[in-house]
Design an enzyme around this catalytic site. Structure first.
Site, PDB file in Angstrom:
ATOM      1  N   SER A 143      35.611  63.014  79.295  1.00 40.37           N
ATOM      2  CA  SER A 143      35.994  62.298  78.076  1.00 40.37           C
ATOM      3  C   SER A 143      35.116  62.734  76.912  1.00 40.37           C
ATOM      4  O   SER A 143      34.061  63.346  77.121  1.00 40.37           O
ATOM      5  CB  SER A 143      35.779  60.794  78.327  1.00 40.37           C
ATOM      6  OG  SER A 143      35.620  60.084  77.124  1.00 40.37           O
ATOM      7  N   TYR A 156      31.548  52.918  80.333  1.00 38.36           N
ATOM      8  CA  TYR A 156      32.471  54.055  80.377  1.00 38.36           C
ATOM      9  C   TYR A 156      31.745  55.352  80.017  1.00 38.36           C
ATOM     10  O   TYR A 156      31.870  56.368  80.714  1.00 38.36           O
ATOM     11  CB  TYR A 156      33.612  53.788  79.399  1.00 38.36           C
ATOM     12  CG  TYR A 156      34.715  54.814  79.369  1.00 38.36           C
ATOM     13  CD1 TYR A 156      34.731  55.800  78.382  1.00 38.36           C
ATOM     14  CD2 TYR A 156      35.741  54.788  80.290  1.00 38.36           C
ATOM     15  CE1 TYR A 156      35.762  56.730  78.329  1.00 38.36           C
ATOM     16  CE2 TYR A 156      36.772  55.709  80.239  1.00 38.36           C
ATOM     17  CZ  TYR A 156      36.781  56.680  79.251  1.00 38.36           C
ATOM     18  OH  TYR A 156      37.796  57.610  79.198  1.00 38.36           O
TER      19      TYR A 156
HETATM   20  P1  NAP Z   1      45.794  54.846  81.982  1.00 41.19           P
HETATM   21  O1  NAP Z   1      46.964  55.029  81.101  1.00 41.19           O
HETATM   22  O2  NAP Z   1      45.012  53.565  81.963  1.00 41.19           O
HETATM   23  O3  NAP Z   1      46.214  55.186  83.512  1.00 41.19           O
HETATM   24  C1  NAP Z   1      45.260  55.033  84.499  1.00 41.19           C
HETATM   25  C2  NAP Z   1      45.901  55.335  85.840  1.00 41.19           C
HETATM   26  O4  NAP Z   1      44.917  55.225  86.859  1.00 41.19           O
HETATM   27  C3  NAP Z   1      47.025  54.379  86.205  1.00 41.19           C
HETATM   28  O5  NAP Z   1      48.011  55.103  86.930  1.00 41.19           O
HETATM   29  C4  NAP Z   1      46.343  53.373  87.147  1.00 41.19           C
HETATM   30  O6  NAP Z   1      47.312  52.832  88.009  1.00 41.19           O
HETATM   31  C5  NAP Z   1      45.350  54.304  87.867  1.00 41.19           C
HETATM   32  N1  NAP Z   1      44.137  53.655  88.410  1.00 41.19           N
HETATM   33  C6  NAP Z   1      43.232  52.909  87.733  1.00 41.19           C
HETATM   34  N2  NAP Z   1      42.261  52.494  88.574  1.00 41.19           N
HETATM   35  C7  NAP Z   1      42.578  52.979  89.816  1.00 41.19           C
HETATM   36  C8  NAP Z   1      41.967  52.874  91.096  1.00 41.19           C
HETATM   37  N3  NAP Z   1      40.844  52.172  91.286  1.00 41.19           N
HETATM   38  N4  NAP Z   1      42.558  53.508  92.136  1.00 41.19           N
HETATM   39  C9  NAP Z   1      43.704  54.222  91.953  1.00 41.19           C
HETATM   40  N5  NAP Z   1      44.326  54.360  90.762  1.00 41.19           N
HETATM   41  C10 NAP Z   1      43.760  53.733  89.704  1.00 41.19           C
HETATM   42  O7  NAP Z   1      44.717  55.991  81.663  1.00 41.19           O
HETATM   43  P2  NAP Z   1      44.890  57.382  80.902  1.00 41.19           P
HETATM   44  O8  NAP Z   1      44.720  57.180  79.445  1.00 41.19           O
HETATM   45  O9  NAP Z   1      46.085  58.101  81.427  1.00 41.19           O
HETATM   46  O10 NAP Z   1      43.554  58.125  81.412  1.00 41.19           O
HETATM   47  C11 NAP Z   1      43.531  58.837  82.623  1.00 41.19           C
HETATM   48  C12 NAP Z   1      42.130  59.405  82.764  1.00 41.19           C
HETATM   49  O11 NAP Z   1      41.799  60.142  81.581  1.00 41.19           O
HETATM   50  C13 NAP Z   1      41.051  58.336  82.901  1.00 41.19           C
HETATM   51  O12 NAP Z   1      40.029  58.813  83.753  1.00 41.19           O
HETATM   52  C14 NAP Z   1      40.511  58.205  81.474  1.00 41.19           C
HETATM   53  O13 NAP Z   1      39.178  57.738  81.471  1.00 41.19           O
HETATM   54  C15 NAP Z   1      40.596  59.617  81.016  1.00 41.19           C
HETATM   55  N6  NAP Z   1      40.655  59.826  79.566  1.00 41.19           N
HETATM   56  C16 NAP Z   1      41.606  59.195  78.819  1.00 41.19           C
HETATM   57  C17 NAP Z   1      41.659  59.480  77.445  1.00 41.19           C
HETATM   58  C18 NAP Z   1      42.667  58.850  76.528  1.00 41.19           C
HETATM   59  O14 NAP Z   1      42.465  58.940  75.301  1.00 41.19           O
HETATM   60  N7  NAP Z   1      43.712  58.225  77.022  1.00 41.19           N
HETATM   61  C19 NAP Z   1      40.770  60.392  76.887  1.00 41.19           C
HETATM   62  C20 NAP Z   1      39.787  60.971  77.696  1.00 41.19           C
HETATM   63  C21 NAP Z   1      39.758  60.688  79.044  1.00 41.19           C
HETATM   64  P3  NAP Z   1      47.051  51.401  88.773  1.00 41.19           P
HETATM   65  O15 NAP Z   1      46.578  50.432  87.719  1.00 41.19           O
HETATM   66  O16 NAP Z   1      48.382  51.056  89.363  1.00 41.19           O
HETATM   67  O17 NAP Z   1      46.002  51.673  89.803  1.00 41.19           O
HETATM   68  C1  GCO Z   2      37.679  54.477  73.453  1.00 46.51           C
HETATM   69  C2  GCO Z   2      38.743  55.334  74.053  1.00 46.51           C
HETATM   70  C3  GCO Z   2      38.127  56.619  74.550  1.00 46.51           C
HETATM   71  C4  GCO Z   2      39.163  57.487  75.176  1.00 46.51           C
HETATM   72  C5  GCO Z   2      38.594  58.758  75.665  1.00 46.51           C
HETATM   73  C6  GCO Z   2      38.094  59.615  74.548  1.00 46.51           C
HETATM   74  O1  GCO Z   2      37.752  53.247  73.611  1.00 46.51           O
HETATM   75  O2  GCO Z   2      36.790  55.046  72.801  1.00 46.51           O
HETATM   76  O3  GCO Z   2      39.427  54.679  75.093  1.00 46.51           O
HETATM   77  O4  GCO Z   2      37.098  56.338  75.447  1.00 46.51           O
HETATM   78  O5  GCO Z   2      39.755  56.854  76.254  1.00 46.51           O
HETATM   79  O6  GCO Z   2      37.672  58.591  76.684  1.00 46.51           O
HETATM   80  O7  GCO Z   2      37.834  60.895  75.081  1.00 46.51           O
END
Ligand code: NAP
Ligand code: GCO
Length: 263
Positions: A143, A156
């Protein structure tokens, strides 16, 4: 150099929707056999229908990545039905946005459990077969918070900073087995996880954080899950066999940019 994944088995954790879904779809379109997991049955069923609609054959599991016994059973079932895991994407993750001085130990620990300890559990579960095979790809989803802090995301950021170092350590410890461990660091991506940061205000205006991210991103837009498709196929394929311990930021330039200067 080959970006095809035919004959490979890929497991993407938390790929019921969001970034994980887009990455699993991309790996499937590149030829990999796909397995994914999540915790919620409705998420699983909805995702299975969507993968089918998108023409991607998948095997879905209800499995909490923090449950080492359940993870072991899932990995064994994948091995019996699809084959041992060649590509592991540690995508499952949560965030809790709470000022640290108000955050309970339980809340802090839950974020660390899912976002840092679970990638260790998942990686340990697949490394044995990868070592026997003499090949493997582990890709952790880091992230911006692997590099930067901000208010309310102490747990986080701690988890994602640790995940960057876990990536480097797996790369260091298992590189000699032709196992590459890299990470993708998405910027701000439009998914359910960031929906609260993009909510329209009562007067119909954009959320202040939405405007803030646009001003901090040279691309002047939020990322979409589809922006992760190319990077994940690259890091899962033989095209990246000499890339190891690297965090590939897919952030539209946020980390390079001081922010839009006042006019
Ligand atoms: P999201 O929309 O919240 O989706 C998270 C997924 O993970 C869901 O399918 C959820 O399904 C599953 N999950 C959560 N906890 C779990 C557990 N303990 N065991 C198994 N499955 C689990 O998140 P996202 O935005 O797609 O992010 C995905 C990844 O990218 C995360 O690691 C997040 O930190 C990272 N990320 C996101 C962003 C962003 O801007 N969105 C940026 C950087 C990094 P269930 O609830 O059904 O388990
Ligand atoms: C926040 C956001 C971020 C993104 C991502 C950025 O609250 O700042 O959720 O943490 O999820 O991790 O790279």
């Amino acid at each position: 150099m080959d970006l095809r994944l035919d004959g490979k088995v890929a497991l993407v954790t938390g790929a019921a929707y969001g970034i994980g879904y887009a990455m699993a779809k991309a790996l499937g379109k590149a030829g990999a056999k796909i397995a994914f997991n999540c915790r919620d049955k409705k998420h699983l069923d909805d995702a299975l229908a969507l993968y089918k609609k998108d023409g991607i054959e998948v095997k879905g599991y209800i499995c909490d990545v923090t449950d080492e016994v359940a993870v072991g059973k899932m990995i064994e079932d994948i091995k019996k039905t699809l084959g041992s895991v060649d590509i592991l994407v540690n995508n499952a993750g949560i965030i809790k946005r709470i000022p640290m001085h108000e955050m309970s130990k339980a809340d802090f620990e839950q974020v660390i459990d899912i976002d840092l300890i679970a990638p260790y559990i998942m990686s340990k579960a697949v490394l044995g077969d990868m070592m026997k095979k003499g090949a493997g790809k582990i890709i952790n989803i880091c992230s911006m918070m692997s590099e930067l802090g901000r208010e309310t995301v102490s747990a986080y950021a701690s988890a994602k900073g640790g995940l960057k170092m876990l990536t480097r350590n797996i790369a260091s410890e298992y590189g000699e087995y032709n196992i590459q461990c890299n990470a993708i660091g998405p910027g701000y991506i439009a998914t359910p996880q960031t929906a609260p940061l993009r909510e329209k205000q009562a007067d119909g205006s954009r959320h202040p954080f939405d405007k803030f991210i646009i001003s901090k991103t040279p691309a002047a837009r939020w990322g979409n899950p589809e922006d992760l498709e190319g990077p994940i196929v690259f890091l899962a394929s033989s095209a990246s066999d000499f890339v190891n311990g690297h965090v590939l930021y897919v952030d539209g330039g946020i980390l390079a940019y001081i922010g839009k200067q006042p006019k």
